[in-house]
Design an enzyme around this catalytic site. Structure first.
Site, mmCIF file in Angstrom:
data_model
loop_
_atom_site.group_PDB
_atom_site.id
_atom_site.type_symbol
_atom_site.label_atom_id
_atom_site.label_comp_id
_atom_site.label_asym_id
_atom_site.label_seq_id
_atom_site.Cartn_x
_atom_site.Cartn_y
_atom_site.Cartn_z
ATOM 1 N N CYS A 240 -18.746 1.932 -1.225
ATOM 2 C CA CYS A 240 -18.371 2.660 -0.022
ATOM 3 C C CYS A 240 -19.048 4.019 -0.043
ATOM 4 O O CYS A 240 -19.177 4.638 -1.084
ATOM 5 C CB CYS A 240 -16.858 2.828 0.023
ATOM 6 N N LYS B 143 -5.135 0.621 12.044
ATOM 7 C CA LYS B 143 -5.986 -0.267 11.227
ATOM 8 C C LYS B 143 -5.414 -0.396 9.820
ATOM 9 O O LYS B 143 -5.290 -1.492 9.265
ATOM 10 C CB LYS B 143 -7.406 0.289 11.141
ATOM 11 N N ASN B 144 -5.045 0.734 9.209
ATOM 12 C CA ASN B 144 -4.645 0.729 7.805
ATOM 13 C C ASN B 144 -3.228 0.213 7.572
ATOM 14 O O ASN B 144 -2.782 0.112 6.437
ATOM 15 C CB ASN B 144 -4.827 2.129 7.201
ATOM 16 N N ASP C 216 -8.725 11.315 5.624
ATOM 17 C CA ASP C 216 -9.343 10.623 6.760
ATOM 18 C C ASP C 216 -9.499 11.506 7.986
ATOM 19 O O ASP C 216 -10.065 11.065 8.990
ATOM 20 C CB ASP C 216 -8.539 9.374 7.124
ATOM 21 N N ARG D 14 -14.558 3.943 -5.577
ATOM 22 C CA ARG D 14 -13.274 3.345 -5.144
ATOM 23 C C ARG D 14 -12.934 2.221 -6.105
ATOM 24 O O ARG D 14 -13.133 1.062 -5.833
ATOM 25 C CB ARG D 14 -13.367 2.885 -3.717
ATOM 26 N N ARG E 56 -13.799 -3.529 2.118
ATOM 27 C CA ARG E 56 -13.003 -3.202 0.929
ATOM 28 C C ARG E 56 -11.602 -3.763 1.022
ATOM 29 O O ARG E 56 -10.996 -4.189 0.050
ATOM 30 C CB ARG E 56 -12.879 -1.691 0.798
ATOM 31 N N ILE F 291 -10.606 -0.328 -8.564
ATOM 32 C CA ILE F 291 -9.404 -1.155 -8.356
ATOM 33 C C ILE F 291 -8.660 -1.353 -9.668
ATOM 34 O O ILE F 291 -7.836 -2.266 -9.796
ATOM 35 C CB ILE F 291 -9.751 -2.506 -7.697
ATOM 36 N N ASP F 292 -8.933 -0.493 -10.656
ATOM 37 C CA ASP F 292 -8.293 -0.669 -11.979
ATOM 38 C C ASP F 292 -6.774 -0.601 -11.882
ATOM 39 O O ASP F 292 -6.067 -1.343 -12.582
ATOM 40 C CB ASP F 292 -8.832 0.401 -12.957
ATOM 41 N N LEU F 293 -6.236 0.235 -10.997
ATOM 42 C CA LEU F 293 -4.780 0.345 -10.882
ATOM 43 C C LEU F 293 -4.179 -0.922 -10.262
ATOM 44 O O LEU F 293 -3.069 -1.343 -10.624
ATOM 45 C CB LEU F 293 -4.411 1.570 -10.050
ATOM 46 N N ARG G 34 -15.503 0.231 13.122
ATOM 47 C CA ARG G 34 -14.582 -0.318 12.135
ATOM 48 C C ARG G 34 -13.170 0.227 12.322
ATOM 49 O O ARG G 34 -12.196 -0.395 11.938
ATOM 50 C CB ARG G 34 -15.060 0.009 10.713
HETATM 51 C C1 EPZ Z 1 -6.740 3.780 1.774
HETATM 52 O O1 EPZ Z 1 -7.843 3.415 0.943
HETATM 53 C C2 EPZ Z 1 -7.292 3.830 3.207
HETATM 54 N N1 EPZ Z 1 -7.816 2.527 3.555
HETATM 55 C C3 EPZ Z 1 -8.405 4.878 3.306
HETATM 56 O O2 EPZ Z 1 -8.816 4.965 4.675
HETATM 57 C C4 EPZ Z 1 -7.855 6.225 2.906
HETATM 58 O O3 EPZ Z 1 -8.904 7.160 2.877
HETATM 59 C C5 EPZ Z 1 -7.238 6.135 1.495
HETATM 60 O O4 EPZ Z 1 -6.239 5.088 1.439
HETATM 61 C C6 EPZ Z 1 -6.562 7.440 1.088
HETATM 62 O O5 EPZ Z 1 -5.613 7.820 2.017
HETATM 63 C C7 EPZ Z 1 -6.949 1.552 3.951
HETATM 64 O O6 EPZ Z 1 -5.744 1.693 3.963
HETATM 65 C C8 EPZ Z 1 -7.548 0.249 4.366
HETATM 66 P P1 EPZ Z 1 -6.629 4.768 -2.593
HETATM 67 P P2 EPZ Z 1 -7.613 2.979 -0.584
HETATM 68 O O7 EPZ Z 1 -6.464 3.545 -3.412
HETATM 69 O O8 EPZ Z 1 -6.377 2.190 -0.681
HETATM 70 C C9 EPZ Z 1 -8.713 6.107 -6.713
HETATM 71 C C10 EPZ Z 1 -10.306 4.987 6.509
HETATM 72 O O9 EPZ Z 1 -11.102 5.873 6.843
HETATM 73 N N2 EPZ Z 1 -8.302 4.793 -7.231
HETATM 74 O O10 EPZ Z 1 -5.419 5.528 -2.229
HETATM 75 O O11 EPZ Z 1 -8.866 2.376 -1.077
HETATM 76 C C11 EPZ Z 1 -9.846 5.969 -5.698
HETATM 77 O O12 EPZ Z 1 -11.092 5.878 -6.354
HETATM 78 C C12 EPZ Z 1 -10.168 4.612 5.010
HETATM 79 O O13 EPZ Z 1 -9.589 4.348 7.287
HETATM 80 C C13 EPZ Z 1 -8.517 4.490 -8.549
HETATM 81 O O14 EPZ Z 1 -9.046 5.304 -9.317
HETATM 82 O O15 EPZ Z 1 -7.429 4.420 -1.259
HETATM 83 C C14 EPZ Z 1 -9.671 7.225 -4.849
HETATM 84 O O16 EPZ Z 1 -10.349 8.284 -5.443
HETATM 85 C C15 EPZ Z 1 -11.224 5.244 4.170
HETATM 86 N N3 EPZ Z 1 -8.157 3.268 -8.999
HETATM 87 C C16 EPZ Z 1 -8.159 7.458 -4.895
HETATM 88 O O17 EPZ Z 1 -7.643 6.695 -5.974
HETATM 89 C C17 EPZ Z 1 -7.557 2.327 -8.182
HETATM 90 O O18 EPZ Z 1 -7.245 1.198 -8.623
HETATM 91 C C18 EPZ Z 1 -7.411 7.062 -3.621
HETATM 92 O O19 EPZ Z 1 -7.701 5.719 -3.327
HETATM 93 C C19 EPZ Z 1 -7.348 2.648 -6.829
HETATM 94 C C20 EPZ Z 1 -7.725 3.902 -6.362
#
Ligand code: EPZ
Length: 434
Positions: A127, A33-34, A316, A132, A103, A134-136, A408
């Site tokens: 979520c 999926k991811n 995960d 979660r 998301r 998206i600032d980065l 999902r």
């Molecule tokens: C991806 O989510 C996966 N989803 C998630 O899987 C997975 O848990 C996660 O990566 C971590 O491995 C998909 O790929 C669709 P992140 P993502 O950006 O991209 C913080 C599942 O169960 N952050 O790596 O949203 C954020 O708050 C799902 O399949 C910021 O602060 O994860 C979190 O604490 C759930 N600012 C951390 O980074 C940002 O702009 C990791 O988030 C972005 C993220």
């Protein structure tokens, strides 16, 4: 309202599980999926007909197809193959309703900006697993030259031209790495993403982009380099197997003291889990795209598991692993460092008889001899999968509610475990039930 809550009748479906089955047999692991979600989003970067294979028929894939249709693409989903014709895509605007549903709709931001120089979308829905942000994502696109306006959840990004630069990520975010990678393909010059996420899904996206004619390198390491290109062409691509589905199956095999062979799996993507399961006394052998998992006795405790970005132990699989540790011999500790709200399954497992205490982001799990079936609620995708595993091994009957969360990320989980001997069925709501 949580992004994955507005799904209509599906919300009323339940899984009924008779505990005590010992999982045995062979199962094929479906596509990731991811990996499929960002790859489907990236198709809009090249005009024409793309064919993406090994795509599982999941709820999130259906939502991504709706999003692609909403911007003018035609999408056909058939037996694991998704055909996307992006030639008539003309609306770089994603409706709020669709952003709220998933998301991963945020993955369209980079590709639409690269193709149209403009994108309009909304803050993605909340979520259950924690904050979660998206600032980065936004910071990275700004560094490439985009101007970003945000008003009451509406986000408008504009860029006459994107220019390559160095982008350091404070957190190796998966989503931010992917969005910046896709936008940078359409930028002039070279972009380097430093402290990038290293997940296998990032490597898969790099390979897809390069198949379209991009020049991306370094995925899988902490520095990714993107040489901007002017032209991309549609292509055919096969998505990698889902390591989280594979991990879920491995843990279920161990918890039920069974023996399961996984086919179409990538053992290298499961190193952290394999290491931990072997520590708990589980036998694991692997070959080319195949793994065998066998466990004949009560698993041992694990002193400490810390979830962290790849290649560390994946967040995960944290909930699923907690089920195994709930039945292990001794006290185990699990520290969750990626998401600040990812212990919602603890309450439900405790209702099944588990002995778990949460304190400051860590769960202290004292193994008990058995769990007991009852009615429990899936609060999110992976928590739901964990409750299904708990139901497989619990004494008596377990009813798992809010199954739509599980749909999902798992293609009919009852069939996946049913093929291995589990006694599990889905109850659909009576017609007209609300
Ligand atoms: C991806 O989510 C996966 N989803 C998630 O899987 C997975 O848990 C996660 O990566 C971590 O491995 C998909 O790929 C669709 P992140 P993502 O950006 O991209 C913080 C599942 O169960 N952050 O790596 O949203 C954020 O708050 C799902 O399949 C910021 O602060 O994860 C979190 O604490 C759930 N600012 C951390 O980074 C940002 O702009 C990791 O988030 C972005 C993220």
């Amino acid at each position: 309202m949580w992004a994955s809550d507005n799904v209509g009748g599906e919300a009323l479906e339940k899984l009924v599980i008779e505990g005590g089955a010992v999982l045995k047999g062979t199962v094929r692991v479906h596509g990731a999926k991811n990996a499929a979600l960002p790859i489907l989003a990236a198709t809009v970067m090249a005009e024409g007909v793309h064919t993406i294979e090994n795509v599982p028929p999941l709820l999130d894939i259906k939502v991504m197809a709706d999003i692609l249709r909403s911007i003018g693409c035609t999408v056909d989903i058939r037996e694991g193959r998704v055909t996307v014709d992006t030639s008539r895509a003309d609306t770089p605007h994603i409706p709020e309703e669709l952003m709220q549903r998933m998301r991963s709709s945020i993955f369209l931001m980079g590709p639409l900006l690269a193709r149209f120089g403009r994108v309009e979308l909304y803050q993605p829905g909340g979520c259950a697993i924690g904050e979660r942000k998206i600032d980065l994502h936004l910071k990275g696109l700004e560094l490439l030259g985009a101007r970003i306006e945000q008003t009451q959840g509406r986000i408008v990004c504009r860029a006459e031209r994107l220019v390559g630069t160095d982008i350091f990520l404070g957190i190796p975010s998966v989503g931010a790495t992917e969005n910046i990678m896709m936008a940078a393909v359409g930028a002039e010059g070279v972009t380097r993403i430093i402290n990038a996420a290293r997940e296998p899904e990032i490597q898969d996206l790099q390979n897809f982009l390069n198949r379209m004619g991009a020049r991306v390198s370094g995925a899988g390491t902490d520095t990714i380099t993107i040489q901007g290109v002017r032209e991309l062409r549609p292509c055919t691509y096969r998505v990698i197997p889902d390591r989280i589905v594979a991990g879920t199956l491995m843990i279920a095999a161990a918890v039920t003291r069974g023996e399961v062979t996984l086919e179409d799996v990538c053992p290298d993507h499961l190193t952290a889990l394999t290491h931990v399961l072997r520590q708990a006394g589980v036998q694991i052998t692997s070959g080319d795209a195949i793994m065998n998992v066998r466990c004949s006795r009560r698993p041992g405790m694990i002193e400490r598991i810390v979830t962290a970005p790849y290649p560390s132990f994946p967040t995960d699989l944290q909930a699923q692993m907690m089920v195994l540790l709930s039945l292990a011999d001794g006290l185990s500790i699990v520290k969750e460092t990626v998401f600040d709200g990812r212990f919602k399954h603890v309450h439900e497992l405790t209702r099944m008889g588990a002995d778990i205490r949460v304190d400051c982001g860590s769960a202290f799990i004292r193994g008990v001899p058995r769990l007991y079936g009852t009615t429990v609620e899936a609060t999110d995708l992976r928590a739901g999968a964990a409750l299904v595993i708990a139901g497989l091994v619990a004494q008596g009957t377990t009813i798992v509610e809010k199954v739509h969360h599980i749909d999902r990320g798992y293609d009919r989980i009852e069939d996946m475990f049913g093929r291995l001997g589990a006694r599990i069925e889905r109850l659909e709501p009576a017609p007209g039930a609300t």
